[in-house]
Scaffold this active site. Sequence first.
Site, PDB file in Angstrom:
ATOM      1  N   ALA A   1       0.835  -1.213   0.000  1.00 17.31           N
ATOM      2  CA  ALA A   1       0.000   0.000   0.000  1.00 17.31           C
ATOM      3  C   ALA A   1       0.861   1.250   0.000  1.00 17.31           C
ATOM      4  O   ALA A   1       1.964   1.270   0.532  1.00 17.31           O
ATOM      5  CB  ALA A   1      -0.882  -0.001   1.238  1.00 17.31           C
TER       6      ALA A   1
ATOM      7  N   LYS B   1      -3.340  -4.621   8.712  1.00 21.87           N
ATOM      8  CA  LYS B   1      -1.910  -4.293   8.626  1.00 21.87           C
ATOM      9  C   LYS B   1      -1.441  -3.759   9.974  1.00 21.87           C
ATOM     10  O   LYS B   1      -1.914  -2.727  10.451  1.00 21.87           O
ATOM     11  CB  LYS B   1      -1.665  -3.261   7.517  1.00 21.87           C
ATOM     12  CG  LYS B   1      -0.193  -3.020   7.263  1.00 21.87           C
ATOM     13  CD  LYS B   1       0.001  -2.311   5.948  1.00 21.87           C
ATOM     14  CE  LYS B   1       1.442  -2.015   5.641  1.00 21.87           C
ATOM     15  NZ  LYS B   1       1.596  -1.338   4.348  1.00 21.87           N
TER      16      LYS B   1
ATOM     17  N   SER C   1      -0.262   3.247  10.212  1.00 20.67           N
ATOM     18  CA  SER C   1       0.656   4.251   9.685  1.00 20.67           C
ATOM     19  C   SER C   1       1.175   5.097  10.843  1.00 20.67           C
ATOM     20  O   SER C   1       0.384   5.623  11.628  1.00 20.67           O
ATOM     21  CB  SER C   1      -0.061   5.149   8.684  1.00 20.67           C
ATOM     22  OG  SER C   1       0.719   6.299   8.468  1.00 20.67           O
TER      23      SER C   1
HETATM   24  C1  LIG Z   1       6.393   6.722   0.578  1.00 19.08           C
HETATM   25  C2  LIG Z   1       5.630   5.640   1.291  1.00 19.08           C
HETATM   26  C3  LIG Z   1       4.249   5.743   1.446  1.00 19.08           C
HETATM   27  C4  LIG Z   1       3.528   4.738   2.103  1.00 19.08           C
HETATM   28  N1  LIG Z   1       2.169   4.846   2.218  1.00 19.08           N
HETATM   29  C5  LIG Z   1       1.462   3.852   2.819  1.00 19.08           C
HETATM   30  C6  LIG Z   1       0.044   3.900   2.886  1.00 19.08           C
HETATM   31  O1  LIG Z   1      -0.608   4.815   2.395  1.00 19.08           O
HETATM   32  N2  LIG Z   1      -0.593   2.859   3.508  1.00 19.08           N
HETATM   33  C7  LIG Z   1       0.065   1.802   4.057  1.00 19.08           C
HETATM   34  O2  LIG Z   1      -0.567   0.881   4.614  1.00 19.08           O
HETATM   35  N3  LIG Z   1       1.418   1.718   3.980  1.00 19.08           N
HETATM   36  C8  LIG Z   1       2.100   2.706   3.378  1.00 19.08           C
HETATM   37  N4  LIG Z   1       3.477   2.616   3.284  1.00 19.08           N
HETATM   38  C9  LIG Z   1       4.163   1.457   3.908  1.00 19.08           C
HETATM   39  C10 LIG Z   1       4.418   0.349   2.901  1.00 19.08           C
HETATM   40  O3  LIG Z   1       3.214  -0.184   2.422  1.00 19.08           O
HETATM   41  C11 LIG Z   1       5.230  -0.793   3.580  1.00 19.08           C
HETATM   42  O4  LIG Z   1       4.478  -1.283   4.668  1.00 19.08           O
HETATM   43  C12 LIG Z   1       6.577  -0.310   4.104  1.00 19.08           C
HETATM   44  O5  LIG Z   1       7.147   0.636   3.232  1.00 19.08           O
HETATM   45  C13 LIG Z   1       7.554  -1.456   4.331  1.00 19.08           C
HETATM   46  O6  LIG Z   1       7.839  -2.130   3.113  1.00 19.08           O
HETATM   47  P1  LIG Z   1       9.169  -1.814   2.230  1.00 19.08           P
HETATM   48  O7  LIG Z   1      10.340  -1.871   3.158  1.00 19.08           O
HETATM   49  O8  LIG Z   1       9.169  -2.867   1.177  1.00 19.08           O
HETATM   50  O9  LIG Z   1       8.957  -0.452   1.670  1.00 19.08           O
HETATM   51  C14 LIG Z   1       4.212   3.627   2.624  1.00 19.08           C
HETATM   52  C15 LIG Z   1       5.601   3.499   2.449  1.00 19.08           C
HETATM   53  C16 LIG Z   1       6.309   4.494   1.798  1.00 19.08           C
HETATM   54  C17 LIG Z   1       7.799   4.343   1.616  1.00 19.08           C
END
Ligand SMILES: Cc1cc2nc3c(=O)[nH]c(=O)nc-3n(C[C@H](O)[C@H](O)[C@H](O)COP(=O)(O)O)c2cc1C
Length: 332
Positions: free
Chosen positions: A51, A191, A158
Site C-alpha cells: 500500500a 496491517k 501508519s
Molecule cells: C512513501 C511511502 C508511502 C507509504 N504509504 C502507505 C500507505 O498509504 N498505507 C500503508 O498501509 N502503507 C504505506 N506505506 C508502507 C508500505 O506499504 C510498507 O508497509 C513499508 O514501506 C515497508 O515495506 P518496504 O520496506 O518494502 O517499503 C508507505 C511506504 C512508503 C515508503
Amino acid sequence: MDAETAHRAGEMTMRAPLVWSAASIGNHANAPELRTDIAGLTLPTPLGMAAGFDKECRVIRSLLSMGFGFATAGTVTLAPRPGNPPPRVIRQPERFAILNALGFPGPGLDLAEERIARMRKAKSRMFISIAGTIEDEIIECHRRLQPHGAAIELNISSPNTSGLRVFHEPGRLRSLIEALARQKSVPLFVKLQPWPRDDGRRRDAIRLAETSISSGADGLIVANTHPVEHEGLSSMHRGGLSGAPLTDHTARMVAEIKAAIGGDGDVIACGGIFTAEDLWHMLSLGASAAQLYTAFIYEGPGLPGRINRGLLRLMRRAGVTNVRDIRGLPPV
Ligand SMILES: Cc1cc2nc3c(=O)[nH]c(=O)nc-3n(C[C@H](O)[C@H](O)[C@H](O)COP(=O)(O)O)c2cc1C
C-alpha cells in the site's frame, strides 16, 4: 529532483497500462510453480506491491503487468486529504531506505471508488487499503470498495497519522473488525504496526494480531513502516522508515506472529524485501505472500520479474515444485 516529484514522474509513465502489458513477457508471473493461495484467493505469484505506492488508485494494471502477483490501491480515506506539509519523503540511497511522513494524501473515497471501479480487469488481483480515525468512516470505505477488489487491507498502523492509534486498543479493534466481518464479502487483512524485540509493545502487538483474527479478519500484514525521528521531515520531525534496515525485523515478526496465530490466519510479510532470497526466507517462516515498496523505488520496474525468476531458480535447485512447500534456508 526531490523524492515526491520523482515518484509522480514515475507514476505518470505507468498510467498507460497497454504499454506495460506489452512489457509483461518474461516476468515469469505465469509459472505454475509460483501460483499460491491466500485466504481463499489464488494468486499467480506470492509477491505483491504494498500500500501507498498507488495512493491515487490509477496504476494497478501496470504494476500487475510488471510481474507482481497482486497490488494494493490506496490507502483510501473517506474524505480527500492533502497529507502533511513537505518535505515529507526522504530517500536514503546509501542504506536503501526511505523515510516518509506523507500522512495519507489521497483523492478520497468518491474519486478512489470511481477509479478503482474502472480497473475492472485487475479486480481479482487488486487489494484495497482503507483507513480512518472513526469506525463509521472505515465501515463506509469497506462497504463501497470491497465489491471492486479481491481483498481489503485495514491500515491501523501508519506512524504518520496519530488518530489511527485508537484502534490499538484491543476492545475498540475487536468491535470494528466484528462490524466489518458482518458486511465482508472478500478477505480482510489487518496491517499491523511493527514492534521492537523483547518489550511490552511486542506483547501488545501480538495481542492485536490475535484479536484481529478472533474477531473475523482472514490475515495480517506484518508490518507497516517503523516509527523514527528525523529533523528533515516537516511533520513534527517524525515519520516511518522503510527498506533494507527492516528485513531482519520483518523476518522475526513473521515468525512470532505465525507462532501466535498458527493456521488460523494468513500472514503477508512486508518490510525490506529486495531479493528472491528475502522472499524465500519470509515464505519459509510461514508467510503466505509478501509485499514490497521501497525496493521497487531503488530497483525499478524490472524488479518483480527478477524476483519471480530468482525464486523459480531457487525452487528448481531445491527440488521444490510449489511456493507453499518452501522450507528452510534458500539453496546456495
Ligand atoms: C512513501 C511511502 C508511502 C507509504 N504509504 C502507505 C500507505 O498509504 N498505507 C500503508 O498501509 N502503507 C504505506 N506505506 C508502507 C508500505 O506499504 C510498507 O508497509 C513499508 O514501506 C515497508 O515495506 P518496504 O520496506 O518494502 O517499503 C508507505 C511506504 C512508503 C515508503
